[in-house]
Scaffold this active site. Structure first.
Site, short mmCIF file in Angstrom:
data_model
loop_
_atom_site.label_atom_id
_atom_site.label_comp_id
_atom_site.label_asym_id
_atom_site.label_seq_id
_atom_site.Cartn_x
_atom_site.Cartn_y
_atom_site.Cartn_z
N HIS A 1 36.19 19.89 100.53
CA HIS A 1 37.53 20.40 100.22
C HIS A 1 38.52 19.71 101.17
O HIS A 1 38.14 19.34 102.29
CB HIS A 1 37.50 21.91 100.46
CG HIS A 1 38.74 22.64 100.08
ND1 HIS A 1 39.84 22.71 100.89
CD2 HIS A 1 39.05 23.34 98.97
CE1 HIS A 1 40.78 23.43 100.31
NE2 HIS A 1 40.33 23.82 99.13
N LYS B 1 38.21 35.43 100.03
CA LYS B 1 37.21 35.05 99.02
C LYS B 1 35.99 35.97 99.09
O LYS B 1 35.01 35.77 98.37
CB LYS B 1 36.76 33.60 99.25
CG LYS B 1 37.84 32.54 98.99
CD LYS B 1 37.23 31.17 99.04
CE LYS B 1 38.20 30.06 99.36
NZ LYS B 1 39.07 29.68 98.27
#
Ligand code: C6P
Length: 420
Positions: free
Chosen positions: A137, A240
């Site tokens: 990422h 998350k």
């Protein structure tokens, strides 16, 4: 198996959980979107919050709110207890050796920046190599690029083999022999690959390479055991993992944390301050300058309790089952490109259709109440390597159902009819 790994934990099986009943804990799942029941399949971007988390944050603000580590008054003591209690809870959740190894951050991104700007800035020199993978990422790429440019270090990458999203580990030992630090993701947010982080970290340790694990996509979905993985640093985001936004965690091995310079300067992180010089607090406080996100930590504590009540093994199996079902249906579409491993993928699936653009697809699915993500997923170099500008991604969590997977597929077919 590493002897310090937590073995017997959270072994509840998928079948023993009433997944549909759990949905009642999530007020937002009762929302309608564009006149349709919400089907939320963007969990890799951010998870929804059960009322247990929302209530814990509300209770904290209604009863205990004050600044921490400062006051002698009752509320400050309560807030400090709640904050440090959350730190202990995170340590238990990750099987860390002690709560002093847990630093609260704003999220995964800040955790990675913290390591880059403390341990790495202090220890790495011109010409040193930082080893990453091609599936990182941007949060686990850009901080290292900034650091490398600043100190003259080099970046090297473990390659991704192709659409199947596997890491090519055949050169790993050679790459490790040239590296000083390895930072890699546990689960890919675009491919759904579950990387063998324990094996990779063991090989890195044998080569004397310091390891950082990005657990953004794994911490809320699977058992993440820092002693089992035997990494030096590991980071994740509260939002998350059913927790609030703005709170995250960086685990660091104690010996490393103690020797590291501070991250930011300010209150909380000092012991004694003069006009020209200061002495710093011990870890983890040395890395937490300023008033921390106490309510966020309280919410995260409740979220981790919630996840462990269900059981992380069961959650992972459930996520995988839904992703497998989605993949099986998607594979029936002629010309579709599905990214990620055929076996053992996590609970997400990314794909490109031959006849509809990823962004159009997600926009039109939203008209039917289905929340997908489309774009580069903060993986621009990986998508460029794969030769695509954007994919559509469905990412599942334990409150999603098989009926929702089927609804997603039905909506997808409906949208495709408009294009062909
Ligand atoms: N991925 C996604 O939709 P933050 O923003 O700090 O909470 O997390 C950053 C991050 C780091 N590593 C991985 C593997 C991630 O997936 C993410 C966030 C989201 O895929 C937003 S781009």
């Amino acid at each position: 198996m590493n002897p310090r790994a937590k073995t017997a934990t959270l072994a509840r099986s998928d079948e023993s959980v009433d997944w549909t009943a759990l949905r009642d804990d999530f007020p937002i799942l009762r929302e309608t979107v564009n006149g349709h029941p919400l089907v939320y399949l963007d969990n890799a971007a951010s998870s929804q919050k059960p009322h247990q988390v929302i209530d814990a944050v509300r209770r904290y603000y209604e009863h205990d709110n004050a600044n921490v580590h400062r006051g002698i008054h009752e509320l400050s003591n309560r807030a400090t207890e709640a904050y440090e209690g959350a730190r202990q809870r995170v340590a238990d959740y990750l099987n860390a050796g002690s709560r002093e190894e847990i630093i609260f951050t704003r999220g995964t991104t800040e955790g990675l920046n913290l390591v880059a700007n403390t341990w790495a800035l202090d220890k790495l020199r011109q010409g040193d190599t930082i080893l990453l993978t091609e599936m990182e990422h941007h949060s686990n790429l850009v901080p290292w690029q900034i650091l490398a440019n600043r100190i003259g270090a080099k970046l090297d990458f473990i390659e991704v083999t192709g659409d199947d999203g596997q890491l090519d580990l055949q050169w790993l030992d050679e790459q490790l022999a040239r590296a000083r630090l390895l930072s890699l993701t546990h689960i890919s947010n675009t491919m759904g690959t579950v990387n063998p982080v324990a094996e990779i970290c063991a090989r890195a340790r044998a080569a004397g390479v310091v390891t950082v694990v990005d657990a953004a996509q794994s911490a809320g979905h699977a058992l993440v055991d820092v002693q089992g993985i035997d990494c030096d640093f590991l980071t994740f985001s509260g939002h998350k993992t059913c927790g609030p936004t703005g709170i995250g965690v960086l685990y660091g091995r104690r010996e490393l944390l103690e020797a590291m310079p501070p991250y930011q300067g300010g209150g909380e992180m000092i012991l004694k301050v003069g006009y020209r010089d200061s002495t710093f607090n011990v870890a983890p406080h040395k890395f937490e300058a300023g008033t921390p996100n106490v309510a966020g930590a309280v919410g995260l504590h409740a979220a981790l309790d919630y996840l462990d009540t269900i059981g992380r093994k069961a959650i992972f199996e459930h996520d995988q089952r839904l992703a497998k079902r989605a993949c099986e249906h998607l594979a029936e579409i002629d010309g579709i490109r599905i990214f990620g491993p055929a076996e053992g993928r996590s609970g997400l699936v990314s794909f490109v259709l031959p006849d509809a653009h990823a962004l159009d697809l997600a926009t039109m699915a939203d008209q039917k109440g289905v929340a997908l993500r489309a774009g580069h997923h903060c993986n621009q170099p990986l998508l460029a390597k794969l030769g695509v500008a954007a994919t559509t991604r469905a990412s599942f969590y334990f409150y999603n159902t098989e009926a929702e997977v089927d609804r997603f597929i039905e909506v997808l077919h409906g949208v495709r009819k408009l294009f062909v």
